[in-house]
Design an enzyme around this catalytic site. Structure first.
Site, mmCIF file in Angstrom:
data_model
loop_
_atom_site.group_PDB
_atom_site.id
_atom_site.type_symbol
_atom_site.label_atom_id
_atom_site.label_comp_id
_atom_site.label_asym_id
_atom_site.label_seq_id
_atom_site.Cartn_x
_atom_site.Cartn_y
_atom_site.Cartn_z
ATOM 1 N N ASP A 1 -31.670 -36.804 6.851
ATOM 2 C CA ASP A 1 -31.032 -38.119 6.907
ATOM 3 C C ASP A 1 -29.562 -37.930 7.278
ATOM 4 O OD1 ASP A 1 -29.524 -40.478 6.043
ATOM 5 O OD2 ASP A 1 -31.442 -41.154 5.257
ATOM 6 N N ASP B 1 -26.846 -39.646 4.966
ATOM 7 C CA ASP B 1 -26.699 -38.978 3.661
ATOM 8 C C ASP B 1 -26.018 -37.623 3.810
ATOM 9 O OD1 ASP B 1 -27.726 -40.981 2.081
ATOM 10 O OD2 ASP B 1 -29.795 -40.256 2.250
HETATM 11 C C1 PRP Z 1 -30.610 -43.902 10.667
HETATM 12 C C2 PRP Z 1 -29.897 -43.483 11.934
HETATM 13 C C3 PRP Z 1 -30.260 -44.570 12.892
HETATM 14 C C4 PRP Z 1 -31.662 -44.930 12.471
HETATM 15 C C5 PRP Z 1 -32.615 -44.331 13.452
HETATM 16 O O1 PRP Z 1 -29.916 -44.898 10.022
HETATM 17 O O2 PRP Z 1 -28.513 -43.322 11.759
HETATM 18 O O3 PRP Z 1 -29.405 -45.701 12.835
HETATM 19 O O4 PRP Z 1 -31.861 -44.360 11.177
HETATM 20 O O5 PRP Z 1 -33.895 -44.714 13.169
HETATM 21 P P1 PRP Z 1 -34.783 -45.581 14.158
HETATM 22 O O6 PRP Z 1 -34.631 -44.981 15.507
HETATM 23 O O7 PRP Z 1 -36.168 -45.424 13.598
HETATM 24 O O8 PRP Z 1 -34.319 -47.006 14.098
HETATM 25 P P2 PRP Z 1 -30.367 -45.443 8.586
HETATM 26 O O9 PRP Z 1 -31.305 -46.593 8.725
HETATM 27 O O10 PRP Z 1 -30.837 -44.306 7.742
HETATM 28 O O11 PRP Z 1 -29.037 -46.063 8.006
HETATM 29 P P3 PRP Z 1 -27.698 -45.341 7.540
HETATM 30 O O12 PRP Z 1 -27.072 -44.735 8.769
HETATM 31 O O13 PRP Z 1 -26.903 -46.469 7.005
HETATM 32 O O14 PRP Z 1 -28.022 -44.305 6.511
HETATM 33 N N1 URA Z 2 -32.716 -41.427 10.485
HETATM 34 C C1 URA Z 2 -32.218 -40.226 10.114
HETATM 35 O O1 URA Z 2 -31.076 -40.143 9.601
HETATM 36 N N2 URA Z 2 -32.970 -39.135 10.301
HETATM 37 C C2 URA Z 2 -34.207 -39.193 10.849
HETATM 38 O O2 URA Z 2 -34.850 -38.146 11.011
HETATM 39 C C3 URA Z 2 -34.713 -40.453 11.223
HETATM 40 C C4 URA Z 2 -33.934 -41.551 11.037
#
Ligand code: PRP
Ligand code: URA
Length: 208
Positions: free
Chosen positions: A199, A202
């Site tokens: 992630d 995180d």
């Molecule tokens: C993550 C990443 C993208 C998204 C990608 O964000 O930074 O924005 O997931 O996933 P997708 O292609 O399936 O849409 P997240 O939703 O975890 O939010 P965050 O950055 O606030 O942790």
């Molecule tokens: N968002 C992330 O941060 N990691 C992944 O692998 C997919 C979505």
């Protein structure tokens, strides 16, 4: 695939490997994200239009080239924030837009919570940044928002892409090229990229 640019530079690949390593802590993860993004920008901007202006060197008047258009950097929150410093270090004059999206854990669809774009966006070259292109839902939604705000010259930059996300984004916005440091294997059942780097939000912000 047409419109997909995987940037193979050894320095980028080296830093990406360090980012993938689960033993890399948030401090190094942030630094590496910034550095890797900066290197990617050379490739992303290589076909940007130039214009000639007249300047005076200490010796004489001459004509020389500068970027023809301003640049807008649009970050997808949260993880896109990790890329902004690396980009701004190279294009300090860029204006920065923010798009707040998070993925619903069950549906994996993007949920929008914030949008603020530069007022002159339609006249600029737009770079949308998010480290991860997984299902592609967030990226496709972000591009739609940029287009709604008048953006037309748009590129999408990420660090790791899944084939599913590339296909979704290319289908939704065939005019938007994708730049990534890696095209990974696939998504797991929870929508995470394999092998990926976990992630990104995180890991950048030390929230887990
Ligand atoms: C993550 C990443 C993208 C998204 C990608 O964000 O930074 O924005 O997931 O996933 P997708 O292609 O399936 O849409 P997240 O939703 O975890 O939010 P965050 O950055 O606030 O942790
Ligand atoms: N968002 C992330 O941060 N990691 C992944 O692998 C997919 C979505």
């Amino acid at each position: 695939m047409n419109g997909l640019n995987v940037i193979q530079h050894p320095l980028i690949q080296h830093k990406l490997t360090l980012l993938r390593d689960k033993n890399t802590g948030h401090m190094d993860f942030r630094r590496l994200t910034k550095e890797l993004t900066g290197f990617m920008l050379y490739e992303v901007m290589k076909d940007y239009p130039l214009q000639e202006i007249e300047i005076e060197t200490p010796l004489m008047k001459t004509r020389s080239q500068v970027l023809a258009r301003e640049i807008s950097l649009v970050m997808i929150l949260r993880a896109g924030l990790g890329m902004v410093d690396g980009l701004l270090e190279l294009v300090a004059s860029a204006r920065v837009g923010h798009i707040g999206l998070y993925r619903d854990e069950k549906t994996l669809k993007p949920v929008e919570y914030y949008v603020k774009m530069p007022a002159n966006l339609p006249k600029t070259e737009v770079i949308i940044a998010d480290p991860m292109l997984a299902t592609g839902g967030s990226a496709a939604h972000a591009v739609s928002l940029v287009k709604k705000a008048g953006g037309s010259e748009i590129k999408f930059v990420c660090m790791v892409a899944a084939p599913e996300g590339v296909q979704t984004l290319r289908r939704a916005h065939p005019d938007v090229p994708i730049y990534t440091a890696a095209l990974d294997d696939k998504l797991n059942g929870d929508g995470y990229i394999l092998p990926g780097l976990g992630d990104a939000g995180d890991r950048l912000f030390g929230t887990k």
